[in-house]
Write a protein that holds these residues in place. Structure first.
Motif, PDB file in Angstrom:
ATOM      1  N   MET A   7     -21.632 -25.437  -7.061  1.00 33.47           N
ATOM      2  CA  MET A   7     -21.684 -26.393  -5.958  1.00 33.47           C
ATOM      3  C   MET A   7     -22.904 -27.302  -6.086  1.00 33.47           C
ATOM      4  O   MET A   7     -23.912 -26.921  -6.683  1.00 33.47           O
ATOM      5  N   SER A   8     -22.779 -28.469  -5.486  1.00 29.37           N
ATOM      6  CA  SER A   8     -23.970 -29.314  -5.343  1.00 29.37           C
ATOM      7  C   SER A   8     -24.895 -28.654  -4.322  1.00 29.37           C
ATOM      8  O   SER A   8     -24.495 -27.752  -3.580  1.00 29.37           O
ATOM      9  N   SER A  13     -25.481 -25.709   0.747  1.00 26.35           N
ATOM     10  CA  SER A  13     -26.101 -25.634   2.070  1.00 26.35           C
ATOM     11  C   SER A  13     -25.037 -25.574   3.161  1.00 26.35           C
ATOM     12  O   SER A  13     -25.148 -24.785   4.118  1.00 26.35           O
ATOM     13  N   VAL A  14     -23.999 -26.394   3.022  1.00 29.36           N
ATOM     14  CA  VAL A  14     -22.911 -26.401   3.989  1.00 29.36           C
ATOM     15  C   VAL A  14     -22.210 -25.045   4.011  1.00 29.36           C
ATOM     16  O   VAL A  14     -21.953 -24.470   5.073  1.00 29.36           O
ATOM     17  N   ILE A 118     -18.090 -32.467  -0.881  1.00 30.50           N
ATOM     18  CA  ILE A 118     -17.787 -32.416   0.547  1.00 30.50           C
ATOM     19  C   ILE A 118     -18.667 -33.371   1.353  1.00 30.50           C
ATOM     20  O   ILE A 118     -18.323 -33.758   2.461  1.00 30.50           O
ATOM     21  N   ARG A 119     -19.780 -33.790   0.781  1.00 32.28           N
ATOM     22  CA  ARG A 119     -20.620 -34.787   1.465  1.00 32.28           C
ATOM     23  C   ARG A 119     -19.825 -36.056   1.753  1.00 32.28           C
ATOM     24  O   ARG A 119     -19.978 -36.668   2.822  1.00 32.28           O
ATOM     25  N   ALA A 120     -18.979 -36.470   0.800  1.00 34.09           N
ATOM     26  CA  ALA A 120     -18.169 -37.672   0.992  1.00 34.09           C
ATOM     27  C   ALA A 120     -17.196 -37.482   2.150  1.00 34.09           C
ATOM     28  O   ALA A 120     -17.029 -38.373   2.996  1.00 34.09           O
ATOM     29  N   CYS A 121     -16.568 -36.326   2.226  1.00 33.13           N
ATOM     30  CA  CYS A 121     -15.629 -36.043   3.305  1.00 33.13           C
ATOM     31  C   CYS A 121     -16.340 -36.031   4.656  1.00 33.13           C
ATOM     32  O   CYS A 121     -15.843 -36.589   5.635  1.00 33.13           O
ATOM     33  N   TYR A 307     -13.669 -23.983  -5.125  1.00 36.23           N
ATOM     34  CA  TYR A 307     -14.458 -23.140  -6.026  1.00 36.23           C
ATOM     35  C   TYR A 307     -13.871 -21.740  -6.206  1.00 36.23           C
ATOM     36  O   TYR A 307     -14.525 -20.857  -6.770  1.00 36.23           O
ATOM     37  N   GLY A 308     -12.624 -21.549  -5.781  1.00 37.49           N
ATOM     38  CA  GLY A 308     -11.956 -20.275  -5.995  1.00 37.49           C
ATOM     39  C   GLY A 308     -12.675 -19.096  -5.363  1.00 37.49           C
ATOM     40  O   GLY A 308     -12.729 -18.003  -5.940  1.00 37.49           O
ATOM     41  N   LEU A 309     -13.204 -19.290  -4.165  1.00 35.91           N
ATOM     42  CA  LEU A 309     -13.961 -18.238  -3.479  1.00 35.91           C
ATOM     43  C   LEU A 309     -13.026 -17.346  -2.663  1.00 35.91           C
ATOM     44  O   LEU A 309     -11.844 -17.666  -2.462  1.00 35.91           O
ATOM     45  N   ASP A 310     -13.536 -16.235  -2.197  1.00 34.23           N
ATOM     46  CA  ASP A 310     -12.752 -15.288  -1.418  1.00 34.23           C
ATOM     47  C   ASP A 310     -12.854 -15.644   0.065  1.00 34.23           C
ATOM     48  O   ASP A 310     -13.949 -15.633   0.634  1.00 34.23           O
ATOM     49  N   PRO A 311     -11.713 -15.956   0.727  1.00 33.02           N
ATOM     50  CA  PRO A 311     -11.763 -16.282   2.159  1.00 33.02           C
ATOM     51  C   PRO A 311     -12.330 -15.153   3.013  1.00 33.02           C
ATOM     52  O   PRO A 311     -12.783 -15.398   4.141  1.00 33.02           O
ATOM     53  N   ALA A 312     -12.327 -13.938   2.489  1.00 32.44           N
ATOM     54  CA  ALA A 312     -12.896 -12.811   3.249  1.00 32.44           C
ATOM     55  C   ALA A 312     -14.387 -13.000   3.498  1.00 32.44           C
ATOM     56  O   ALA A 312     -14.947 -12.388   4.414  1.00 32.44           O
ATOM     57  N   GLU A 313     -15.039 -13.885   2.709  1.00 30.38           N
ATOM     58  CA  GLU A 313     -16.470 -14.119   2.902  1.00 30.38           C
ATOM     59  C   GLU A 313     -16.767 -14.755   4.257  1.00 30.38           C
ATOM     60  O   GLU A 313     -17.876 -14.636   4.768  1.00 30.38           O
ATOM     61  N   TRP A 314     -15.781 -15.459   4.813  1.00 34.90           N
ATOM     62  CA  TRP A 314     -15.993 -16.065   6.127  1.00 34.90           C
ATOM     63  C   TRP A 314     -15.061 -15.481   7.187  1.00 34.90           C
ATOM     64  O   TRP A 314     -14.785 -16.116   8.206  1.00 34.90           O
ATOM     65  N   ARG A 315     -14.620 -14.243   6.948  1.00 29.16           N
ATOM     66  CA  ARG A 315     -13.747 -13.585   7.921  1.00 29.16           C
ATOM     67  C   ARG A 315     -14.596 -12.762   8.883  1.00 29.16           C
ATOM     68  O   ARG A 315     -15.255 -11.809   8.470  1.00 29.16           O
TER      69      ARG A 315
END
Length: 349
Positions: A7-8, A13-14, A118-121, A307-315
């Protein structure tokens, strides 16, 4: 290696902030609306308490309640297809793409957006925020004046007038859900997601449920449901087996449940004079929450999938009592729909 290393600095940070916030009750409305919403909530709380006391003191309060429930259900049945779907499908993708190109991002489709930083979005999506938030308050105040014209306070014991008012309030609730759907579609498009696609419409329905959640427990359960749905969508399992009719039933189940829940909250707007203040404040707060929570949901999903991360990280951690929160949980509704279909198929064999 954890792919957050790719990530940038801004994206990392986001991501870290969003993941941390999934365990917090964090709902600060943006911009100039904050102080106004605080005042509206204080006034609304006082008037809602008075309205509840007045209704409960009626000799036939139970009969009135039955009439109201029936009116709400009938109104929501007739209004969903005409309004809520319109809200979800009212955002112009061409306009969104023009906004990105005007900012120097050469995108030709929504899919291209998901390859950007994501900064652009974040930068482009902020451009339409204020108009949606201001519109929420105005719609609420206007609809309240129509409802209070039924003079419910003087004739509510009659039942019929109360039911008529409930139907009007249900119509207002669907109008508000339409506006919320439009906000969600706006945010989704600015992070590269097209809610016109069936699976994306299901995810948007889950975001709508998350947006209407009140309190830490309901927020946690609805966000956990979105996390599980994101995991399923990344694996391409459950969603691939759903027919168009099943998807429609899933979405209608969510909208009806939220419409009934919202209408019951809005019954306090039937109190003359105070109604416009209450409903305007409620709708502005719902608009602010919808925008904030849609940003949270789609930004988390954007970075998770990119980035192919695990959604469980934010569950969020939820237990059995949390899950019985009365909120429509999108992944459970999907599972129930599949189970019903499987049961029906077995009975035909």
């Amino acid at each position: 290696m954890h792919r957050t290393s790719e990530m940038s600095d801004y994206e990392r940070s986001v991501w870290q902030r969003l993941v941390a916030e999934t365990t917090e009750d964090h709902d600060t409305p943006p911009g100039r609306l904050r102080s106004g919403l605080v005042r509206a909530r204080v006034a609304a709380s006082a008037q809602i308490g008075k309205a509840k006391d007045a209704v409960m003191s009626l000799p036939n309060a139970e009969a009135v309640g039955d009439a109201i429930n029936s009116a709400v259900t009938n109104a929501l049945d007739g209004l969903h297809s005409m309004t809520v779907n319109f809200g979800l499908h009212s955002v112009s993708h061409d306009t969104v793409i023009k906004h990105f190109t005007a900012k120097g991002h050469p995108v030709e489709s929504l899919d291209d957006i998901r390859s950007l930083d994501i900064r652009a979005c974040d930068s482009v999506s902020a451009s339409g925020k204020q108009k949606y938030l201001v519109a929420g308050a105005g719609e609420g105040a206007a609809s309240s004046l129509v409802v209070t014209g039924l003079t419910v306070s003087s004739t509510v014991s009659g039942g019929t007038t109360a039911a008529a008012a409930a139907a009007a309030i249900a119509a207002d609730s669907v109008t508000v859900l339409t506006g919320m759907g439009r906000i969600i579609a706006h945010v989704a498009a600015h992070y590269g997601y097209d809610v016109n696609e069936p699976d994306e419409e299901v995810f948007a329905a889950g975001v709508l449920s998350y947006s209407t959640a009140t309190g830490a427990s309901q927020k946690a359960t609805t966000l956990a449901a979105l996390s599980r749905l994101t995991q399923d969508m990344m694996r391409r399992t459950t969603m691939a087996t759903l027919s168009q009719n099943q998807i429609v039933r899933v979405i209608e189940t969510v909208f009806k449940a939220l419409g009934v829940k919202m209408t019951r909250k809005k019954l306090a707007q039937a109190v003359p004079v105070a109604g416009a203040l209450i409903n305007g404040g409620m709708n502005a707060q719902l608009a602010a929450h919808t925008y904030s929570r849609a940003l949270t949901a789609y930004r988390l999903r954007f970075l998770t999938e990119k980035y192919g991360l695990d959604p469980a990280e934010w569950r969020p951690d939820v237990d059995a009592t949390d899950e019985d929160s009365g909120m429509p949980l999108i992944d459970e509704i999907l599972d129930a729909e599949l189970a019903d279909e499987d049961h029906a198929r077995r009975e035909l064999l």
